[in-house]
Design an enzyme around this catalytic site. Structure first.
Site, short mmCIF file in Angstrom:
data_model
loop_
_atom_site.label_atom_id
_atom_site.label_comp_id
_atom_site.label_asym_id
_atom_site.label_seq_id
_atom_site.Cartn_x
_atom_site.Cartn_y
_atom_site.Cartn_z
N GLY A 1 0.81 -1.20 0.00
CA GLY A 1 0.00 0.00 0.00
C GLY A 1 0.85 1.26 0.00
N PHE A 2 0.19 2.37 -0.12
CA PHE A 2 0.84 3.67 -0.25
C PHE A 2 1.76 3.97 0.94
CE2 PHE A 2 -0.25 8.47 0.20
CZ PHE A 2 0.98 8.83 -0.34
N ILE A 3 1.20 4.00 2.14
CA ILE A 3 1.98 4.36 3.32
C ILE A 3 2.91 3.22 3.73
CG2 ILE A 3 1.84 5.01 5.75
CD1 ILE A 3 -0.88 6.37 5.02
N TYR B 1 -16.16 3.62 8.04
CA TYR B 1 -14.70 3.61 8.03
C TYR B 1 -14.17 4.23 9.32
CZ TYR B 1 -9.97 5.26 7.06
OH TYR B 1 -8.63 5.54 7.15
N LYS C 1 -12.14 2.46 12.68
CA LYS C 1 -10.85 2.94 13.18
C LYS C 1 -10.95 3.36 14.65
CE LYS C 1 -8.02 2.43 9.74
NZ LYS C 1 -6.82 1.59 9.88
#
Length: 337
Positions: free
Chosen positions: A11-13, A153, A157
């Site tokens: 993934g991106f991070i 979402y 979290k």
């Protein structure tokens, strides 16, 4: 040599964090489900770069597979676990809420079980600024209430934070949750505004601008973000003996070795200024399609990053125009436009 088990390395991070730790001499063991939420080829390209480093290994499996998570973590024998994998996307959560329950709740539980069994020195997990939800007091501080999430979402979290606290309390497992604020930069996700805006502007297509452009975000450049995560690895929360030990403004729990930390630039940038930065970097004007606010969205985010600065001696500082220029340069190179 220190060893990290990182979920979401395609993934991106996760890609940027794995790259940073590898550059610092860590052994990094990655775990990723390679879901089709967005372009698998982009994920494969990130992984290909990481696999050039002999210190990197990767397991491809789903977070919901408890056995796969546990076996991968055991094989990694990590000093720390950094849990970044999740079903991301505020807007997609309106369409496919079950994906968030499976990945973000069940999957996170599996990661916490692995951390508990392996007795890692620190479990670090990603949260989001979206947990602040309907809170209008800004800049957002970690000690502010975050009890009114506006999307599933954000709710998952927030639940992860509560789950992490319970494990920290019961098992004396040090846990740090970090809340991200609108991360952008090279190798970014196609579902995020910087990517979508850049793609549309270069192609001459219109861009959708919600709330008639009256939106503000604390845009955080990705290399600043992962530098913050890496610095937090050694900022291990300790269970306080008394409440009096907790410094003013610190989110450290009075009942567990648990802390929440914002990672943001500490500035709110008007969306229209952000779009103008993309126009400047691309050399093209956007065709603007103004729309009302979307369900579940918020008009502004803005981080108080003073706790991060106190714990690590630094915080994100990249100017948005410099960050956008770097993203557009990457986009043009990767997609050859």
């Amino acid at each position: 040599m220190r060893r990290a088990f990182i979920t979401g390395t395609a993934g991106f991070i996760g890609f940027h964090l794995a790259k940073l730790l590898l550059d610092q001499g860590w052994q990094v063991h990655g775990f990723d489900g390679m879901t089709s939420y967005y372009d698998i080829n982009l994920k494969r390209a990130r992984l290909a770069l990481l696999q050039q480093n002999l210190g990197f290994t990767q397991v491809e499996a789903m977070l919901e597979d408890a056995e796969a998570v546990m076996n991968a973590a055991r094989d990694a024998a990590p000093d720390v676990i950094i849990h970044l994998a999740a079903q991301a996307g505020v807007r997609y959560s309106l369409e496919a809420p079950r994906a968030y329950i499976d990945s973000n709740l069940v999957g996170t539980f599996n990661v916490m079980e692995a951390a508990r069994e392996l007795q890692v020195s620190h479990l670090l997990m990603a949260s989001t600024s979206s947990v602040y939800g309907a809170n209008e007091d800004m800049p957002f501080r970690e000690i502010d209430r975050a009890d009114h999430p506006l999307t599933i979402y954000a709710a998952t979290k927030k639940a992860n934070e509560a789950m992490g606290h319970s494990y920290a309390h019961i098992h004396n497992l040090p846990v740090t949750m970090f809340r991200f604020f609108t991360v952008y930069g090279p190798w970014g996700r196609p579902d995020m505004a910087p990517f979508k805006f850049t793609k549309a502007i270069l192609a001459g297509d219109p861009i959708d601008i919600y709330n008639m452009g009256e939106m503000w975000r604390d845009f955080t450049y990705v290399t600043d973000l992962v530098a913050g995560i890496a610095a937090l690895i050694d900022a291990v929360p300790q269970r306080p003996a008394t409440r009096a030990e907790i410094a003013q403004g610190d989110s450290l729990s009075p009942a567990a070795p648990f802390r929440v930390v914002n990672i943001g630039n500490g500035q709110k940038v008007r969306l229209m200024d952000f779009i103008e930065a993309i126009e400047e970097a691309t050399g093209k004007k956007a065709i603007r399609n103004y729309l009302p606010m979307q369900t579940g969205d918020v008009p502004a985010t803005w981080a108080d990053a003073s706790l991060l600065n106190h714990l690590t001696g630094g915080c994100p500082a990249t100017d948005v125009r410099d960050g956008i220029r770097a993203f557009v340069d990457w986009y043009r190179g990767f997609y050859q436009v």
